[in-house]
Design a protein around this motif. Sequence first.
Motif, mmCIF file in Angstrom:
data_model
loop_
_atom_site.group_PDB
_atom_site.id
_atom_site.type_symbol
_atom_site.label_atom_id
_atom_site.label_comp_id
_atom_site.label_asym_id
_atom_site.label_seq_id
_atom_site.Cartn_x
_atom_site.Cartn_y
_atom_site.Cartn_z
ATOM 1 N N ARG A 172 0.832 -1.206 0.000
ATOM 2 C CA ARG A 172 0.000 0.000 0.000
ATOM 3 C C ARG A 172 0.868 1.259 0.000
ATOM 4 O O ARG A 172 0.641 2.187 -0.781
ATOM 5 N N LEU A 173 1.851 1.294 0.874
ATOM 6 C CA LEU A 173 2.689 2.499 0.971
ATOM 7 C C LEU A 173 3.505 2.703 -0.301
ATOM 8 O O LEU A 173 3.638 3.834 -0.785
ATOM 9 N N LEU A 174 4.046 1.605 -0.836
ATOM 10 C CA LEU A 174 4.824 1.740 -2.079
ATOM 11 C C LEU A 174 3.947 2.240 -3.210
ATOM 12 O O LEU A 174 4.360 3.085 -4.011
ATOM 13 N N ALA A 175 2.729 1.712 -3.282
ATOM 14 C CA ALA A 175 1.839 2.046 -4.396
ATOM 15 C C ALA A 175 1.280 3.460 -4.272
ATOM 16 O O ALA A 175 1.104 4.150 -5.284
ATOM 17 N N LYS A 176 0.998 3.885 -3.055
ATOM 18 C CA LYS A 176 0.294 5.167 -2.886
ATOM 19 C C LYS A 176 1.245 6.360 -2.722
ATOM 20 O O LYS A 176 0.815 7.501 -2.891
ATOM 21 N N THR A 177 2.505 6.115 -2.385
ATOM 22 C CA THR A 177 3.412 7.261 -2.191
ATOM 23 C C THR A 177 3.588 8.086 -3.479
ATOM 24 O O THR A 177 3.569 9.326 -3.411
ATOM 25 N N PRO A 178 3.749 7.471 -4.660
ATOM 26 C CA PRO A 178 3.841 8.310 -5.866
ATOM 27 C C PRO A 178 2.583 9.165 -6.066
ATOM 28 O O PRO A 178 2.679 10.331 -6.468
ATOM 29 N N ALA A 179 1.408 8.592 -5.752
ATOM 30 C CA ALA A 179 0.166 9.369 -5.905
ATOM 31 C C ALA A 179 0.152 10.546 -4.930
ATOM 32 O O ALA A 179 -0.261 11.661 -5.279
ATOM 33 N N LEU A 180 0.647 10.312 -3.707
ATOM 34 C CA LEU A 180 0.726 11.421 -2.741
ATOM 35 C C LEU A 180 1.719 12.478 -3.217
ATOM 36 O O LEU A 180 1.456 13.681 -3.123
ATOM 37 N N ALA A 181 2.867 12.015 -3.760
ATOM 38 C CA ALA A 181 3.889 12.969 -4.233
ATOM 39 C C ALA A 181 3.329 13.813 -5.383
ATOM 40 O O ALA A 181 3.584 15.027 -5.458
ATOM 41 N N ALA A 182 2.564 13.166 -6.263
ATOM 42 C CA ALA A 182 1.971 13.906 -7.384
ATOM 43 C C ALA A 182 0.934 14.904 -6.869
ATOM 44 O O ALA A 182 0.835 16.034 -7.353
ATOM 45 N N LEU A 183 0.190 14.481 -5.851
ATOM 46 C CA LEU A 183 -0.808 15.376 -5.250
ATOM 47 C C LEU A 183 -0.107 16.591 -4.621
ATOM 48 O O LEU A 183 -0.594 17.725 -4.708
ATOM 49 N N VAL A 184 1.043 16.343 -4.003
ATOM 50 C CA VAL A 184 1.843 17.437 -3.439
ATOM 51 C C VAL A 184 2.182 18.449 -4.543
ATOM 52 O O VAL A 184 1.978 19.658 -4.405
ATOM 53 N N TRP A 185 2.712 17.928 -5.659
ATOM 54 C CA TRP A 185 3.125 18.801 -6.766
ATOM 55 C C TRP A 185 1.937 19.594 -7.299
ATOM 56 O O TRP A 185 1.994 20.806 -7.500
#
Length: 433
Positions: A172-185
Motif C-alpha cells: 500500500r505504501l509503495l503504491a500510494k506514495t507516488p500518488a501522494l507525491a503527485a498530489l503534493v506537486w
Amino acid sequence: MTSVQPADDSLSIEHSTSGKKWELHVEDGCLRATQLRQIPLGQTDLGLLSYDPAFLNTASCRSAITFIDGEAGILDYRGYSIEDLAETATYPEVCFLLLNGELPNESELASFEAELAEEAVLPADMIELFAAFPDNMHPMTMLASGLASLGAKYPEADQVLDEANRKRQIIRLLAKTPALAALVWRRTQNDSPVGASPDKGFIASFLRMLLANPGEDFEVEDSFARAMDALLTLHADHEQNCSTNAVRAVASSHVNPYSAVAAGCFALHGPLHGGANQAVLEMLEEIGTIEAIPDFLEACKCGDRRLMGFGHRVYKNYDPRAKVISGLVESVLDAGQPDPRLEIARALEAIAREDDYFVSRKLFPNVDFYSGILYSSMGFPPSMFTVFFAVGRMVGWLAHWDEMLRDPEQKIARPRQIYTGHSRREVPKMANR
Ligand code: ACO
C-alpha cells in the motif's frame, strides 16, 4: 583503564589500578557494547558505557539489505551493484529485490506489479485533506502529513507483528506514495489532481499524475521515464542513513508504518540529508560562468565556501550514484533545452578533480552534484527534489522496517546518556528563586 589488545575473536581489557582483567568477545569485527557493563567503574554505576554521538562507530543492527564500501566507491543492493541495477532493472524489480532478497522472475514481477496497481489509487478524502493545507506549506511537510493521515484509513496497520499484515501495508505504501507525491506537486501549483493509471505501469502512471493535464492524453517521454526510474532506483536505499535510522527508531516502538515513514520524511527533509541538491543548483547559478570557477574554488580551499555536491562522510571515492546520474543528465537534456548549469558543473568537476586540495582530501562528486540539474531539467523546482527522493527511498525504509521487526535482537531504541546536569537538590520556594 588501559591496554586494549586486539585478538582474532576477543579483546582483553585490564584495569590500570586494580589489575583486574576482562575478556570481551569480538564477532563480525564488532564488540557487543553491553559486554562493557560487566566492567564496574564506581560504587553506583551500572558498568562501563560506550559514548558515540551520531553513531560514528556503532552498528545499530545487522542488515542484509545494502552494502557500502566508501573507500572503493561501492554500493550494492542485496549483492547487486547499483550501476548494474540502474542500467538493467526497473524500479519495481529493485523494490522486489530490496524487500524479498532476490530479483523477481517474470511471474513474480507480474504479480508484484499487479499488487501495486491494485493499491495505486488514493482514498478520495486525501484530495480534500491536501486542499485544506496552507498555500505556503513545504512539499515535504505535505508528503509527511499525507502519509501519516493515510494510516488512519487502515487501522489494521497497527498489527505490526503480523507478517501478512506488514506485507499488505508495504504494498500500500509503495503504491500510494507516488500518488501522494503527485498530489503534493499539483497542490503547490494549485492544479487539479490527475488520478493514477495503474494499467500503464508504475513509472508512467507516476509521471502522468505529475505532468498530465486533467482529461487530456499524455505521452510519457522515454528519456524522462528512464531517468525517473533510475533516480528512484539510485535513491532506493543507503543502509543506516539518518532517515532510515529515524524510521527504525520510531518503528521500534511498534507504531504503525505510516507514522514511522512520516518521521523518515521529516528526517530526510533536513539540509544535511536530502536537501544538498538544492544548494548545488544555487551554487552553479551563483558561479554563473566557467571563467568564475577558479576564484570560487580558491574560496572553497581557504574555507570561505563549500563546494556543494562534493565530499561524503562514507564515500572517499566517486559516489557510484553520481556516476549514473551524470550519464542520465545528458539523455534528458538531449530531449529538452540545454542547461548552462550543466556546462558549469562539468567544468567545475574537471578542475576540482585535478586540484590537489580536493584530490588529497578524497573529495569527489556525490549523489547531489548532478541530481538537482536532472530534476530541474525535468521541470521541477528544488522544493520538490526531496519529495522524489522520498518516493524512491520509501522501499528502503519499508525493507528496513520489516527486517527490524523480524530481528529477535531488536528492542525499542533507547540510547543511554552521560548525565551532565545537577545532582539532586531541593525545590526552592518561589520567593527564594
Ligand atoms: N568543499 C570544500 N572542502 C571540503 C568539502 C567541500 N564540499 N567537503 C569536505 N571538505 C574538506 C573539509 O574542509 C576538511 O578539510 P580540512 O581537512 O582541511 O579541515 C576535509 O575536506 C574533510 O571534511 P569534513 O567536513 O571533515 O568531512 P565530513 O565527512 O564531516 O563531511 C560532507 C562530509 C558534510 C558531505 C562534506 O563533504 C560537505 O559539506 N559537502 C558539501 C555538502 C554536500 O554535498 N552534502 C551532500 C552529501 S550526500 C547526501 O547526504 C545525500
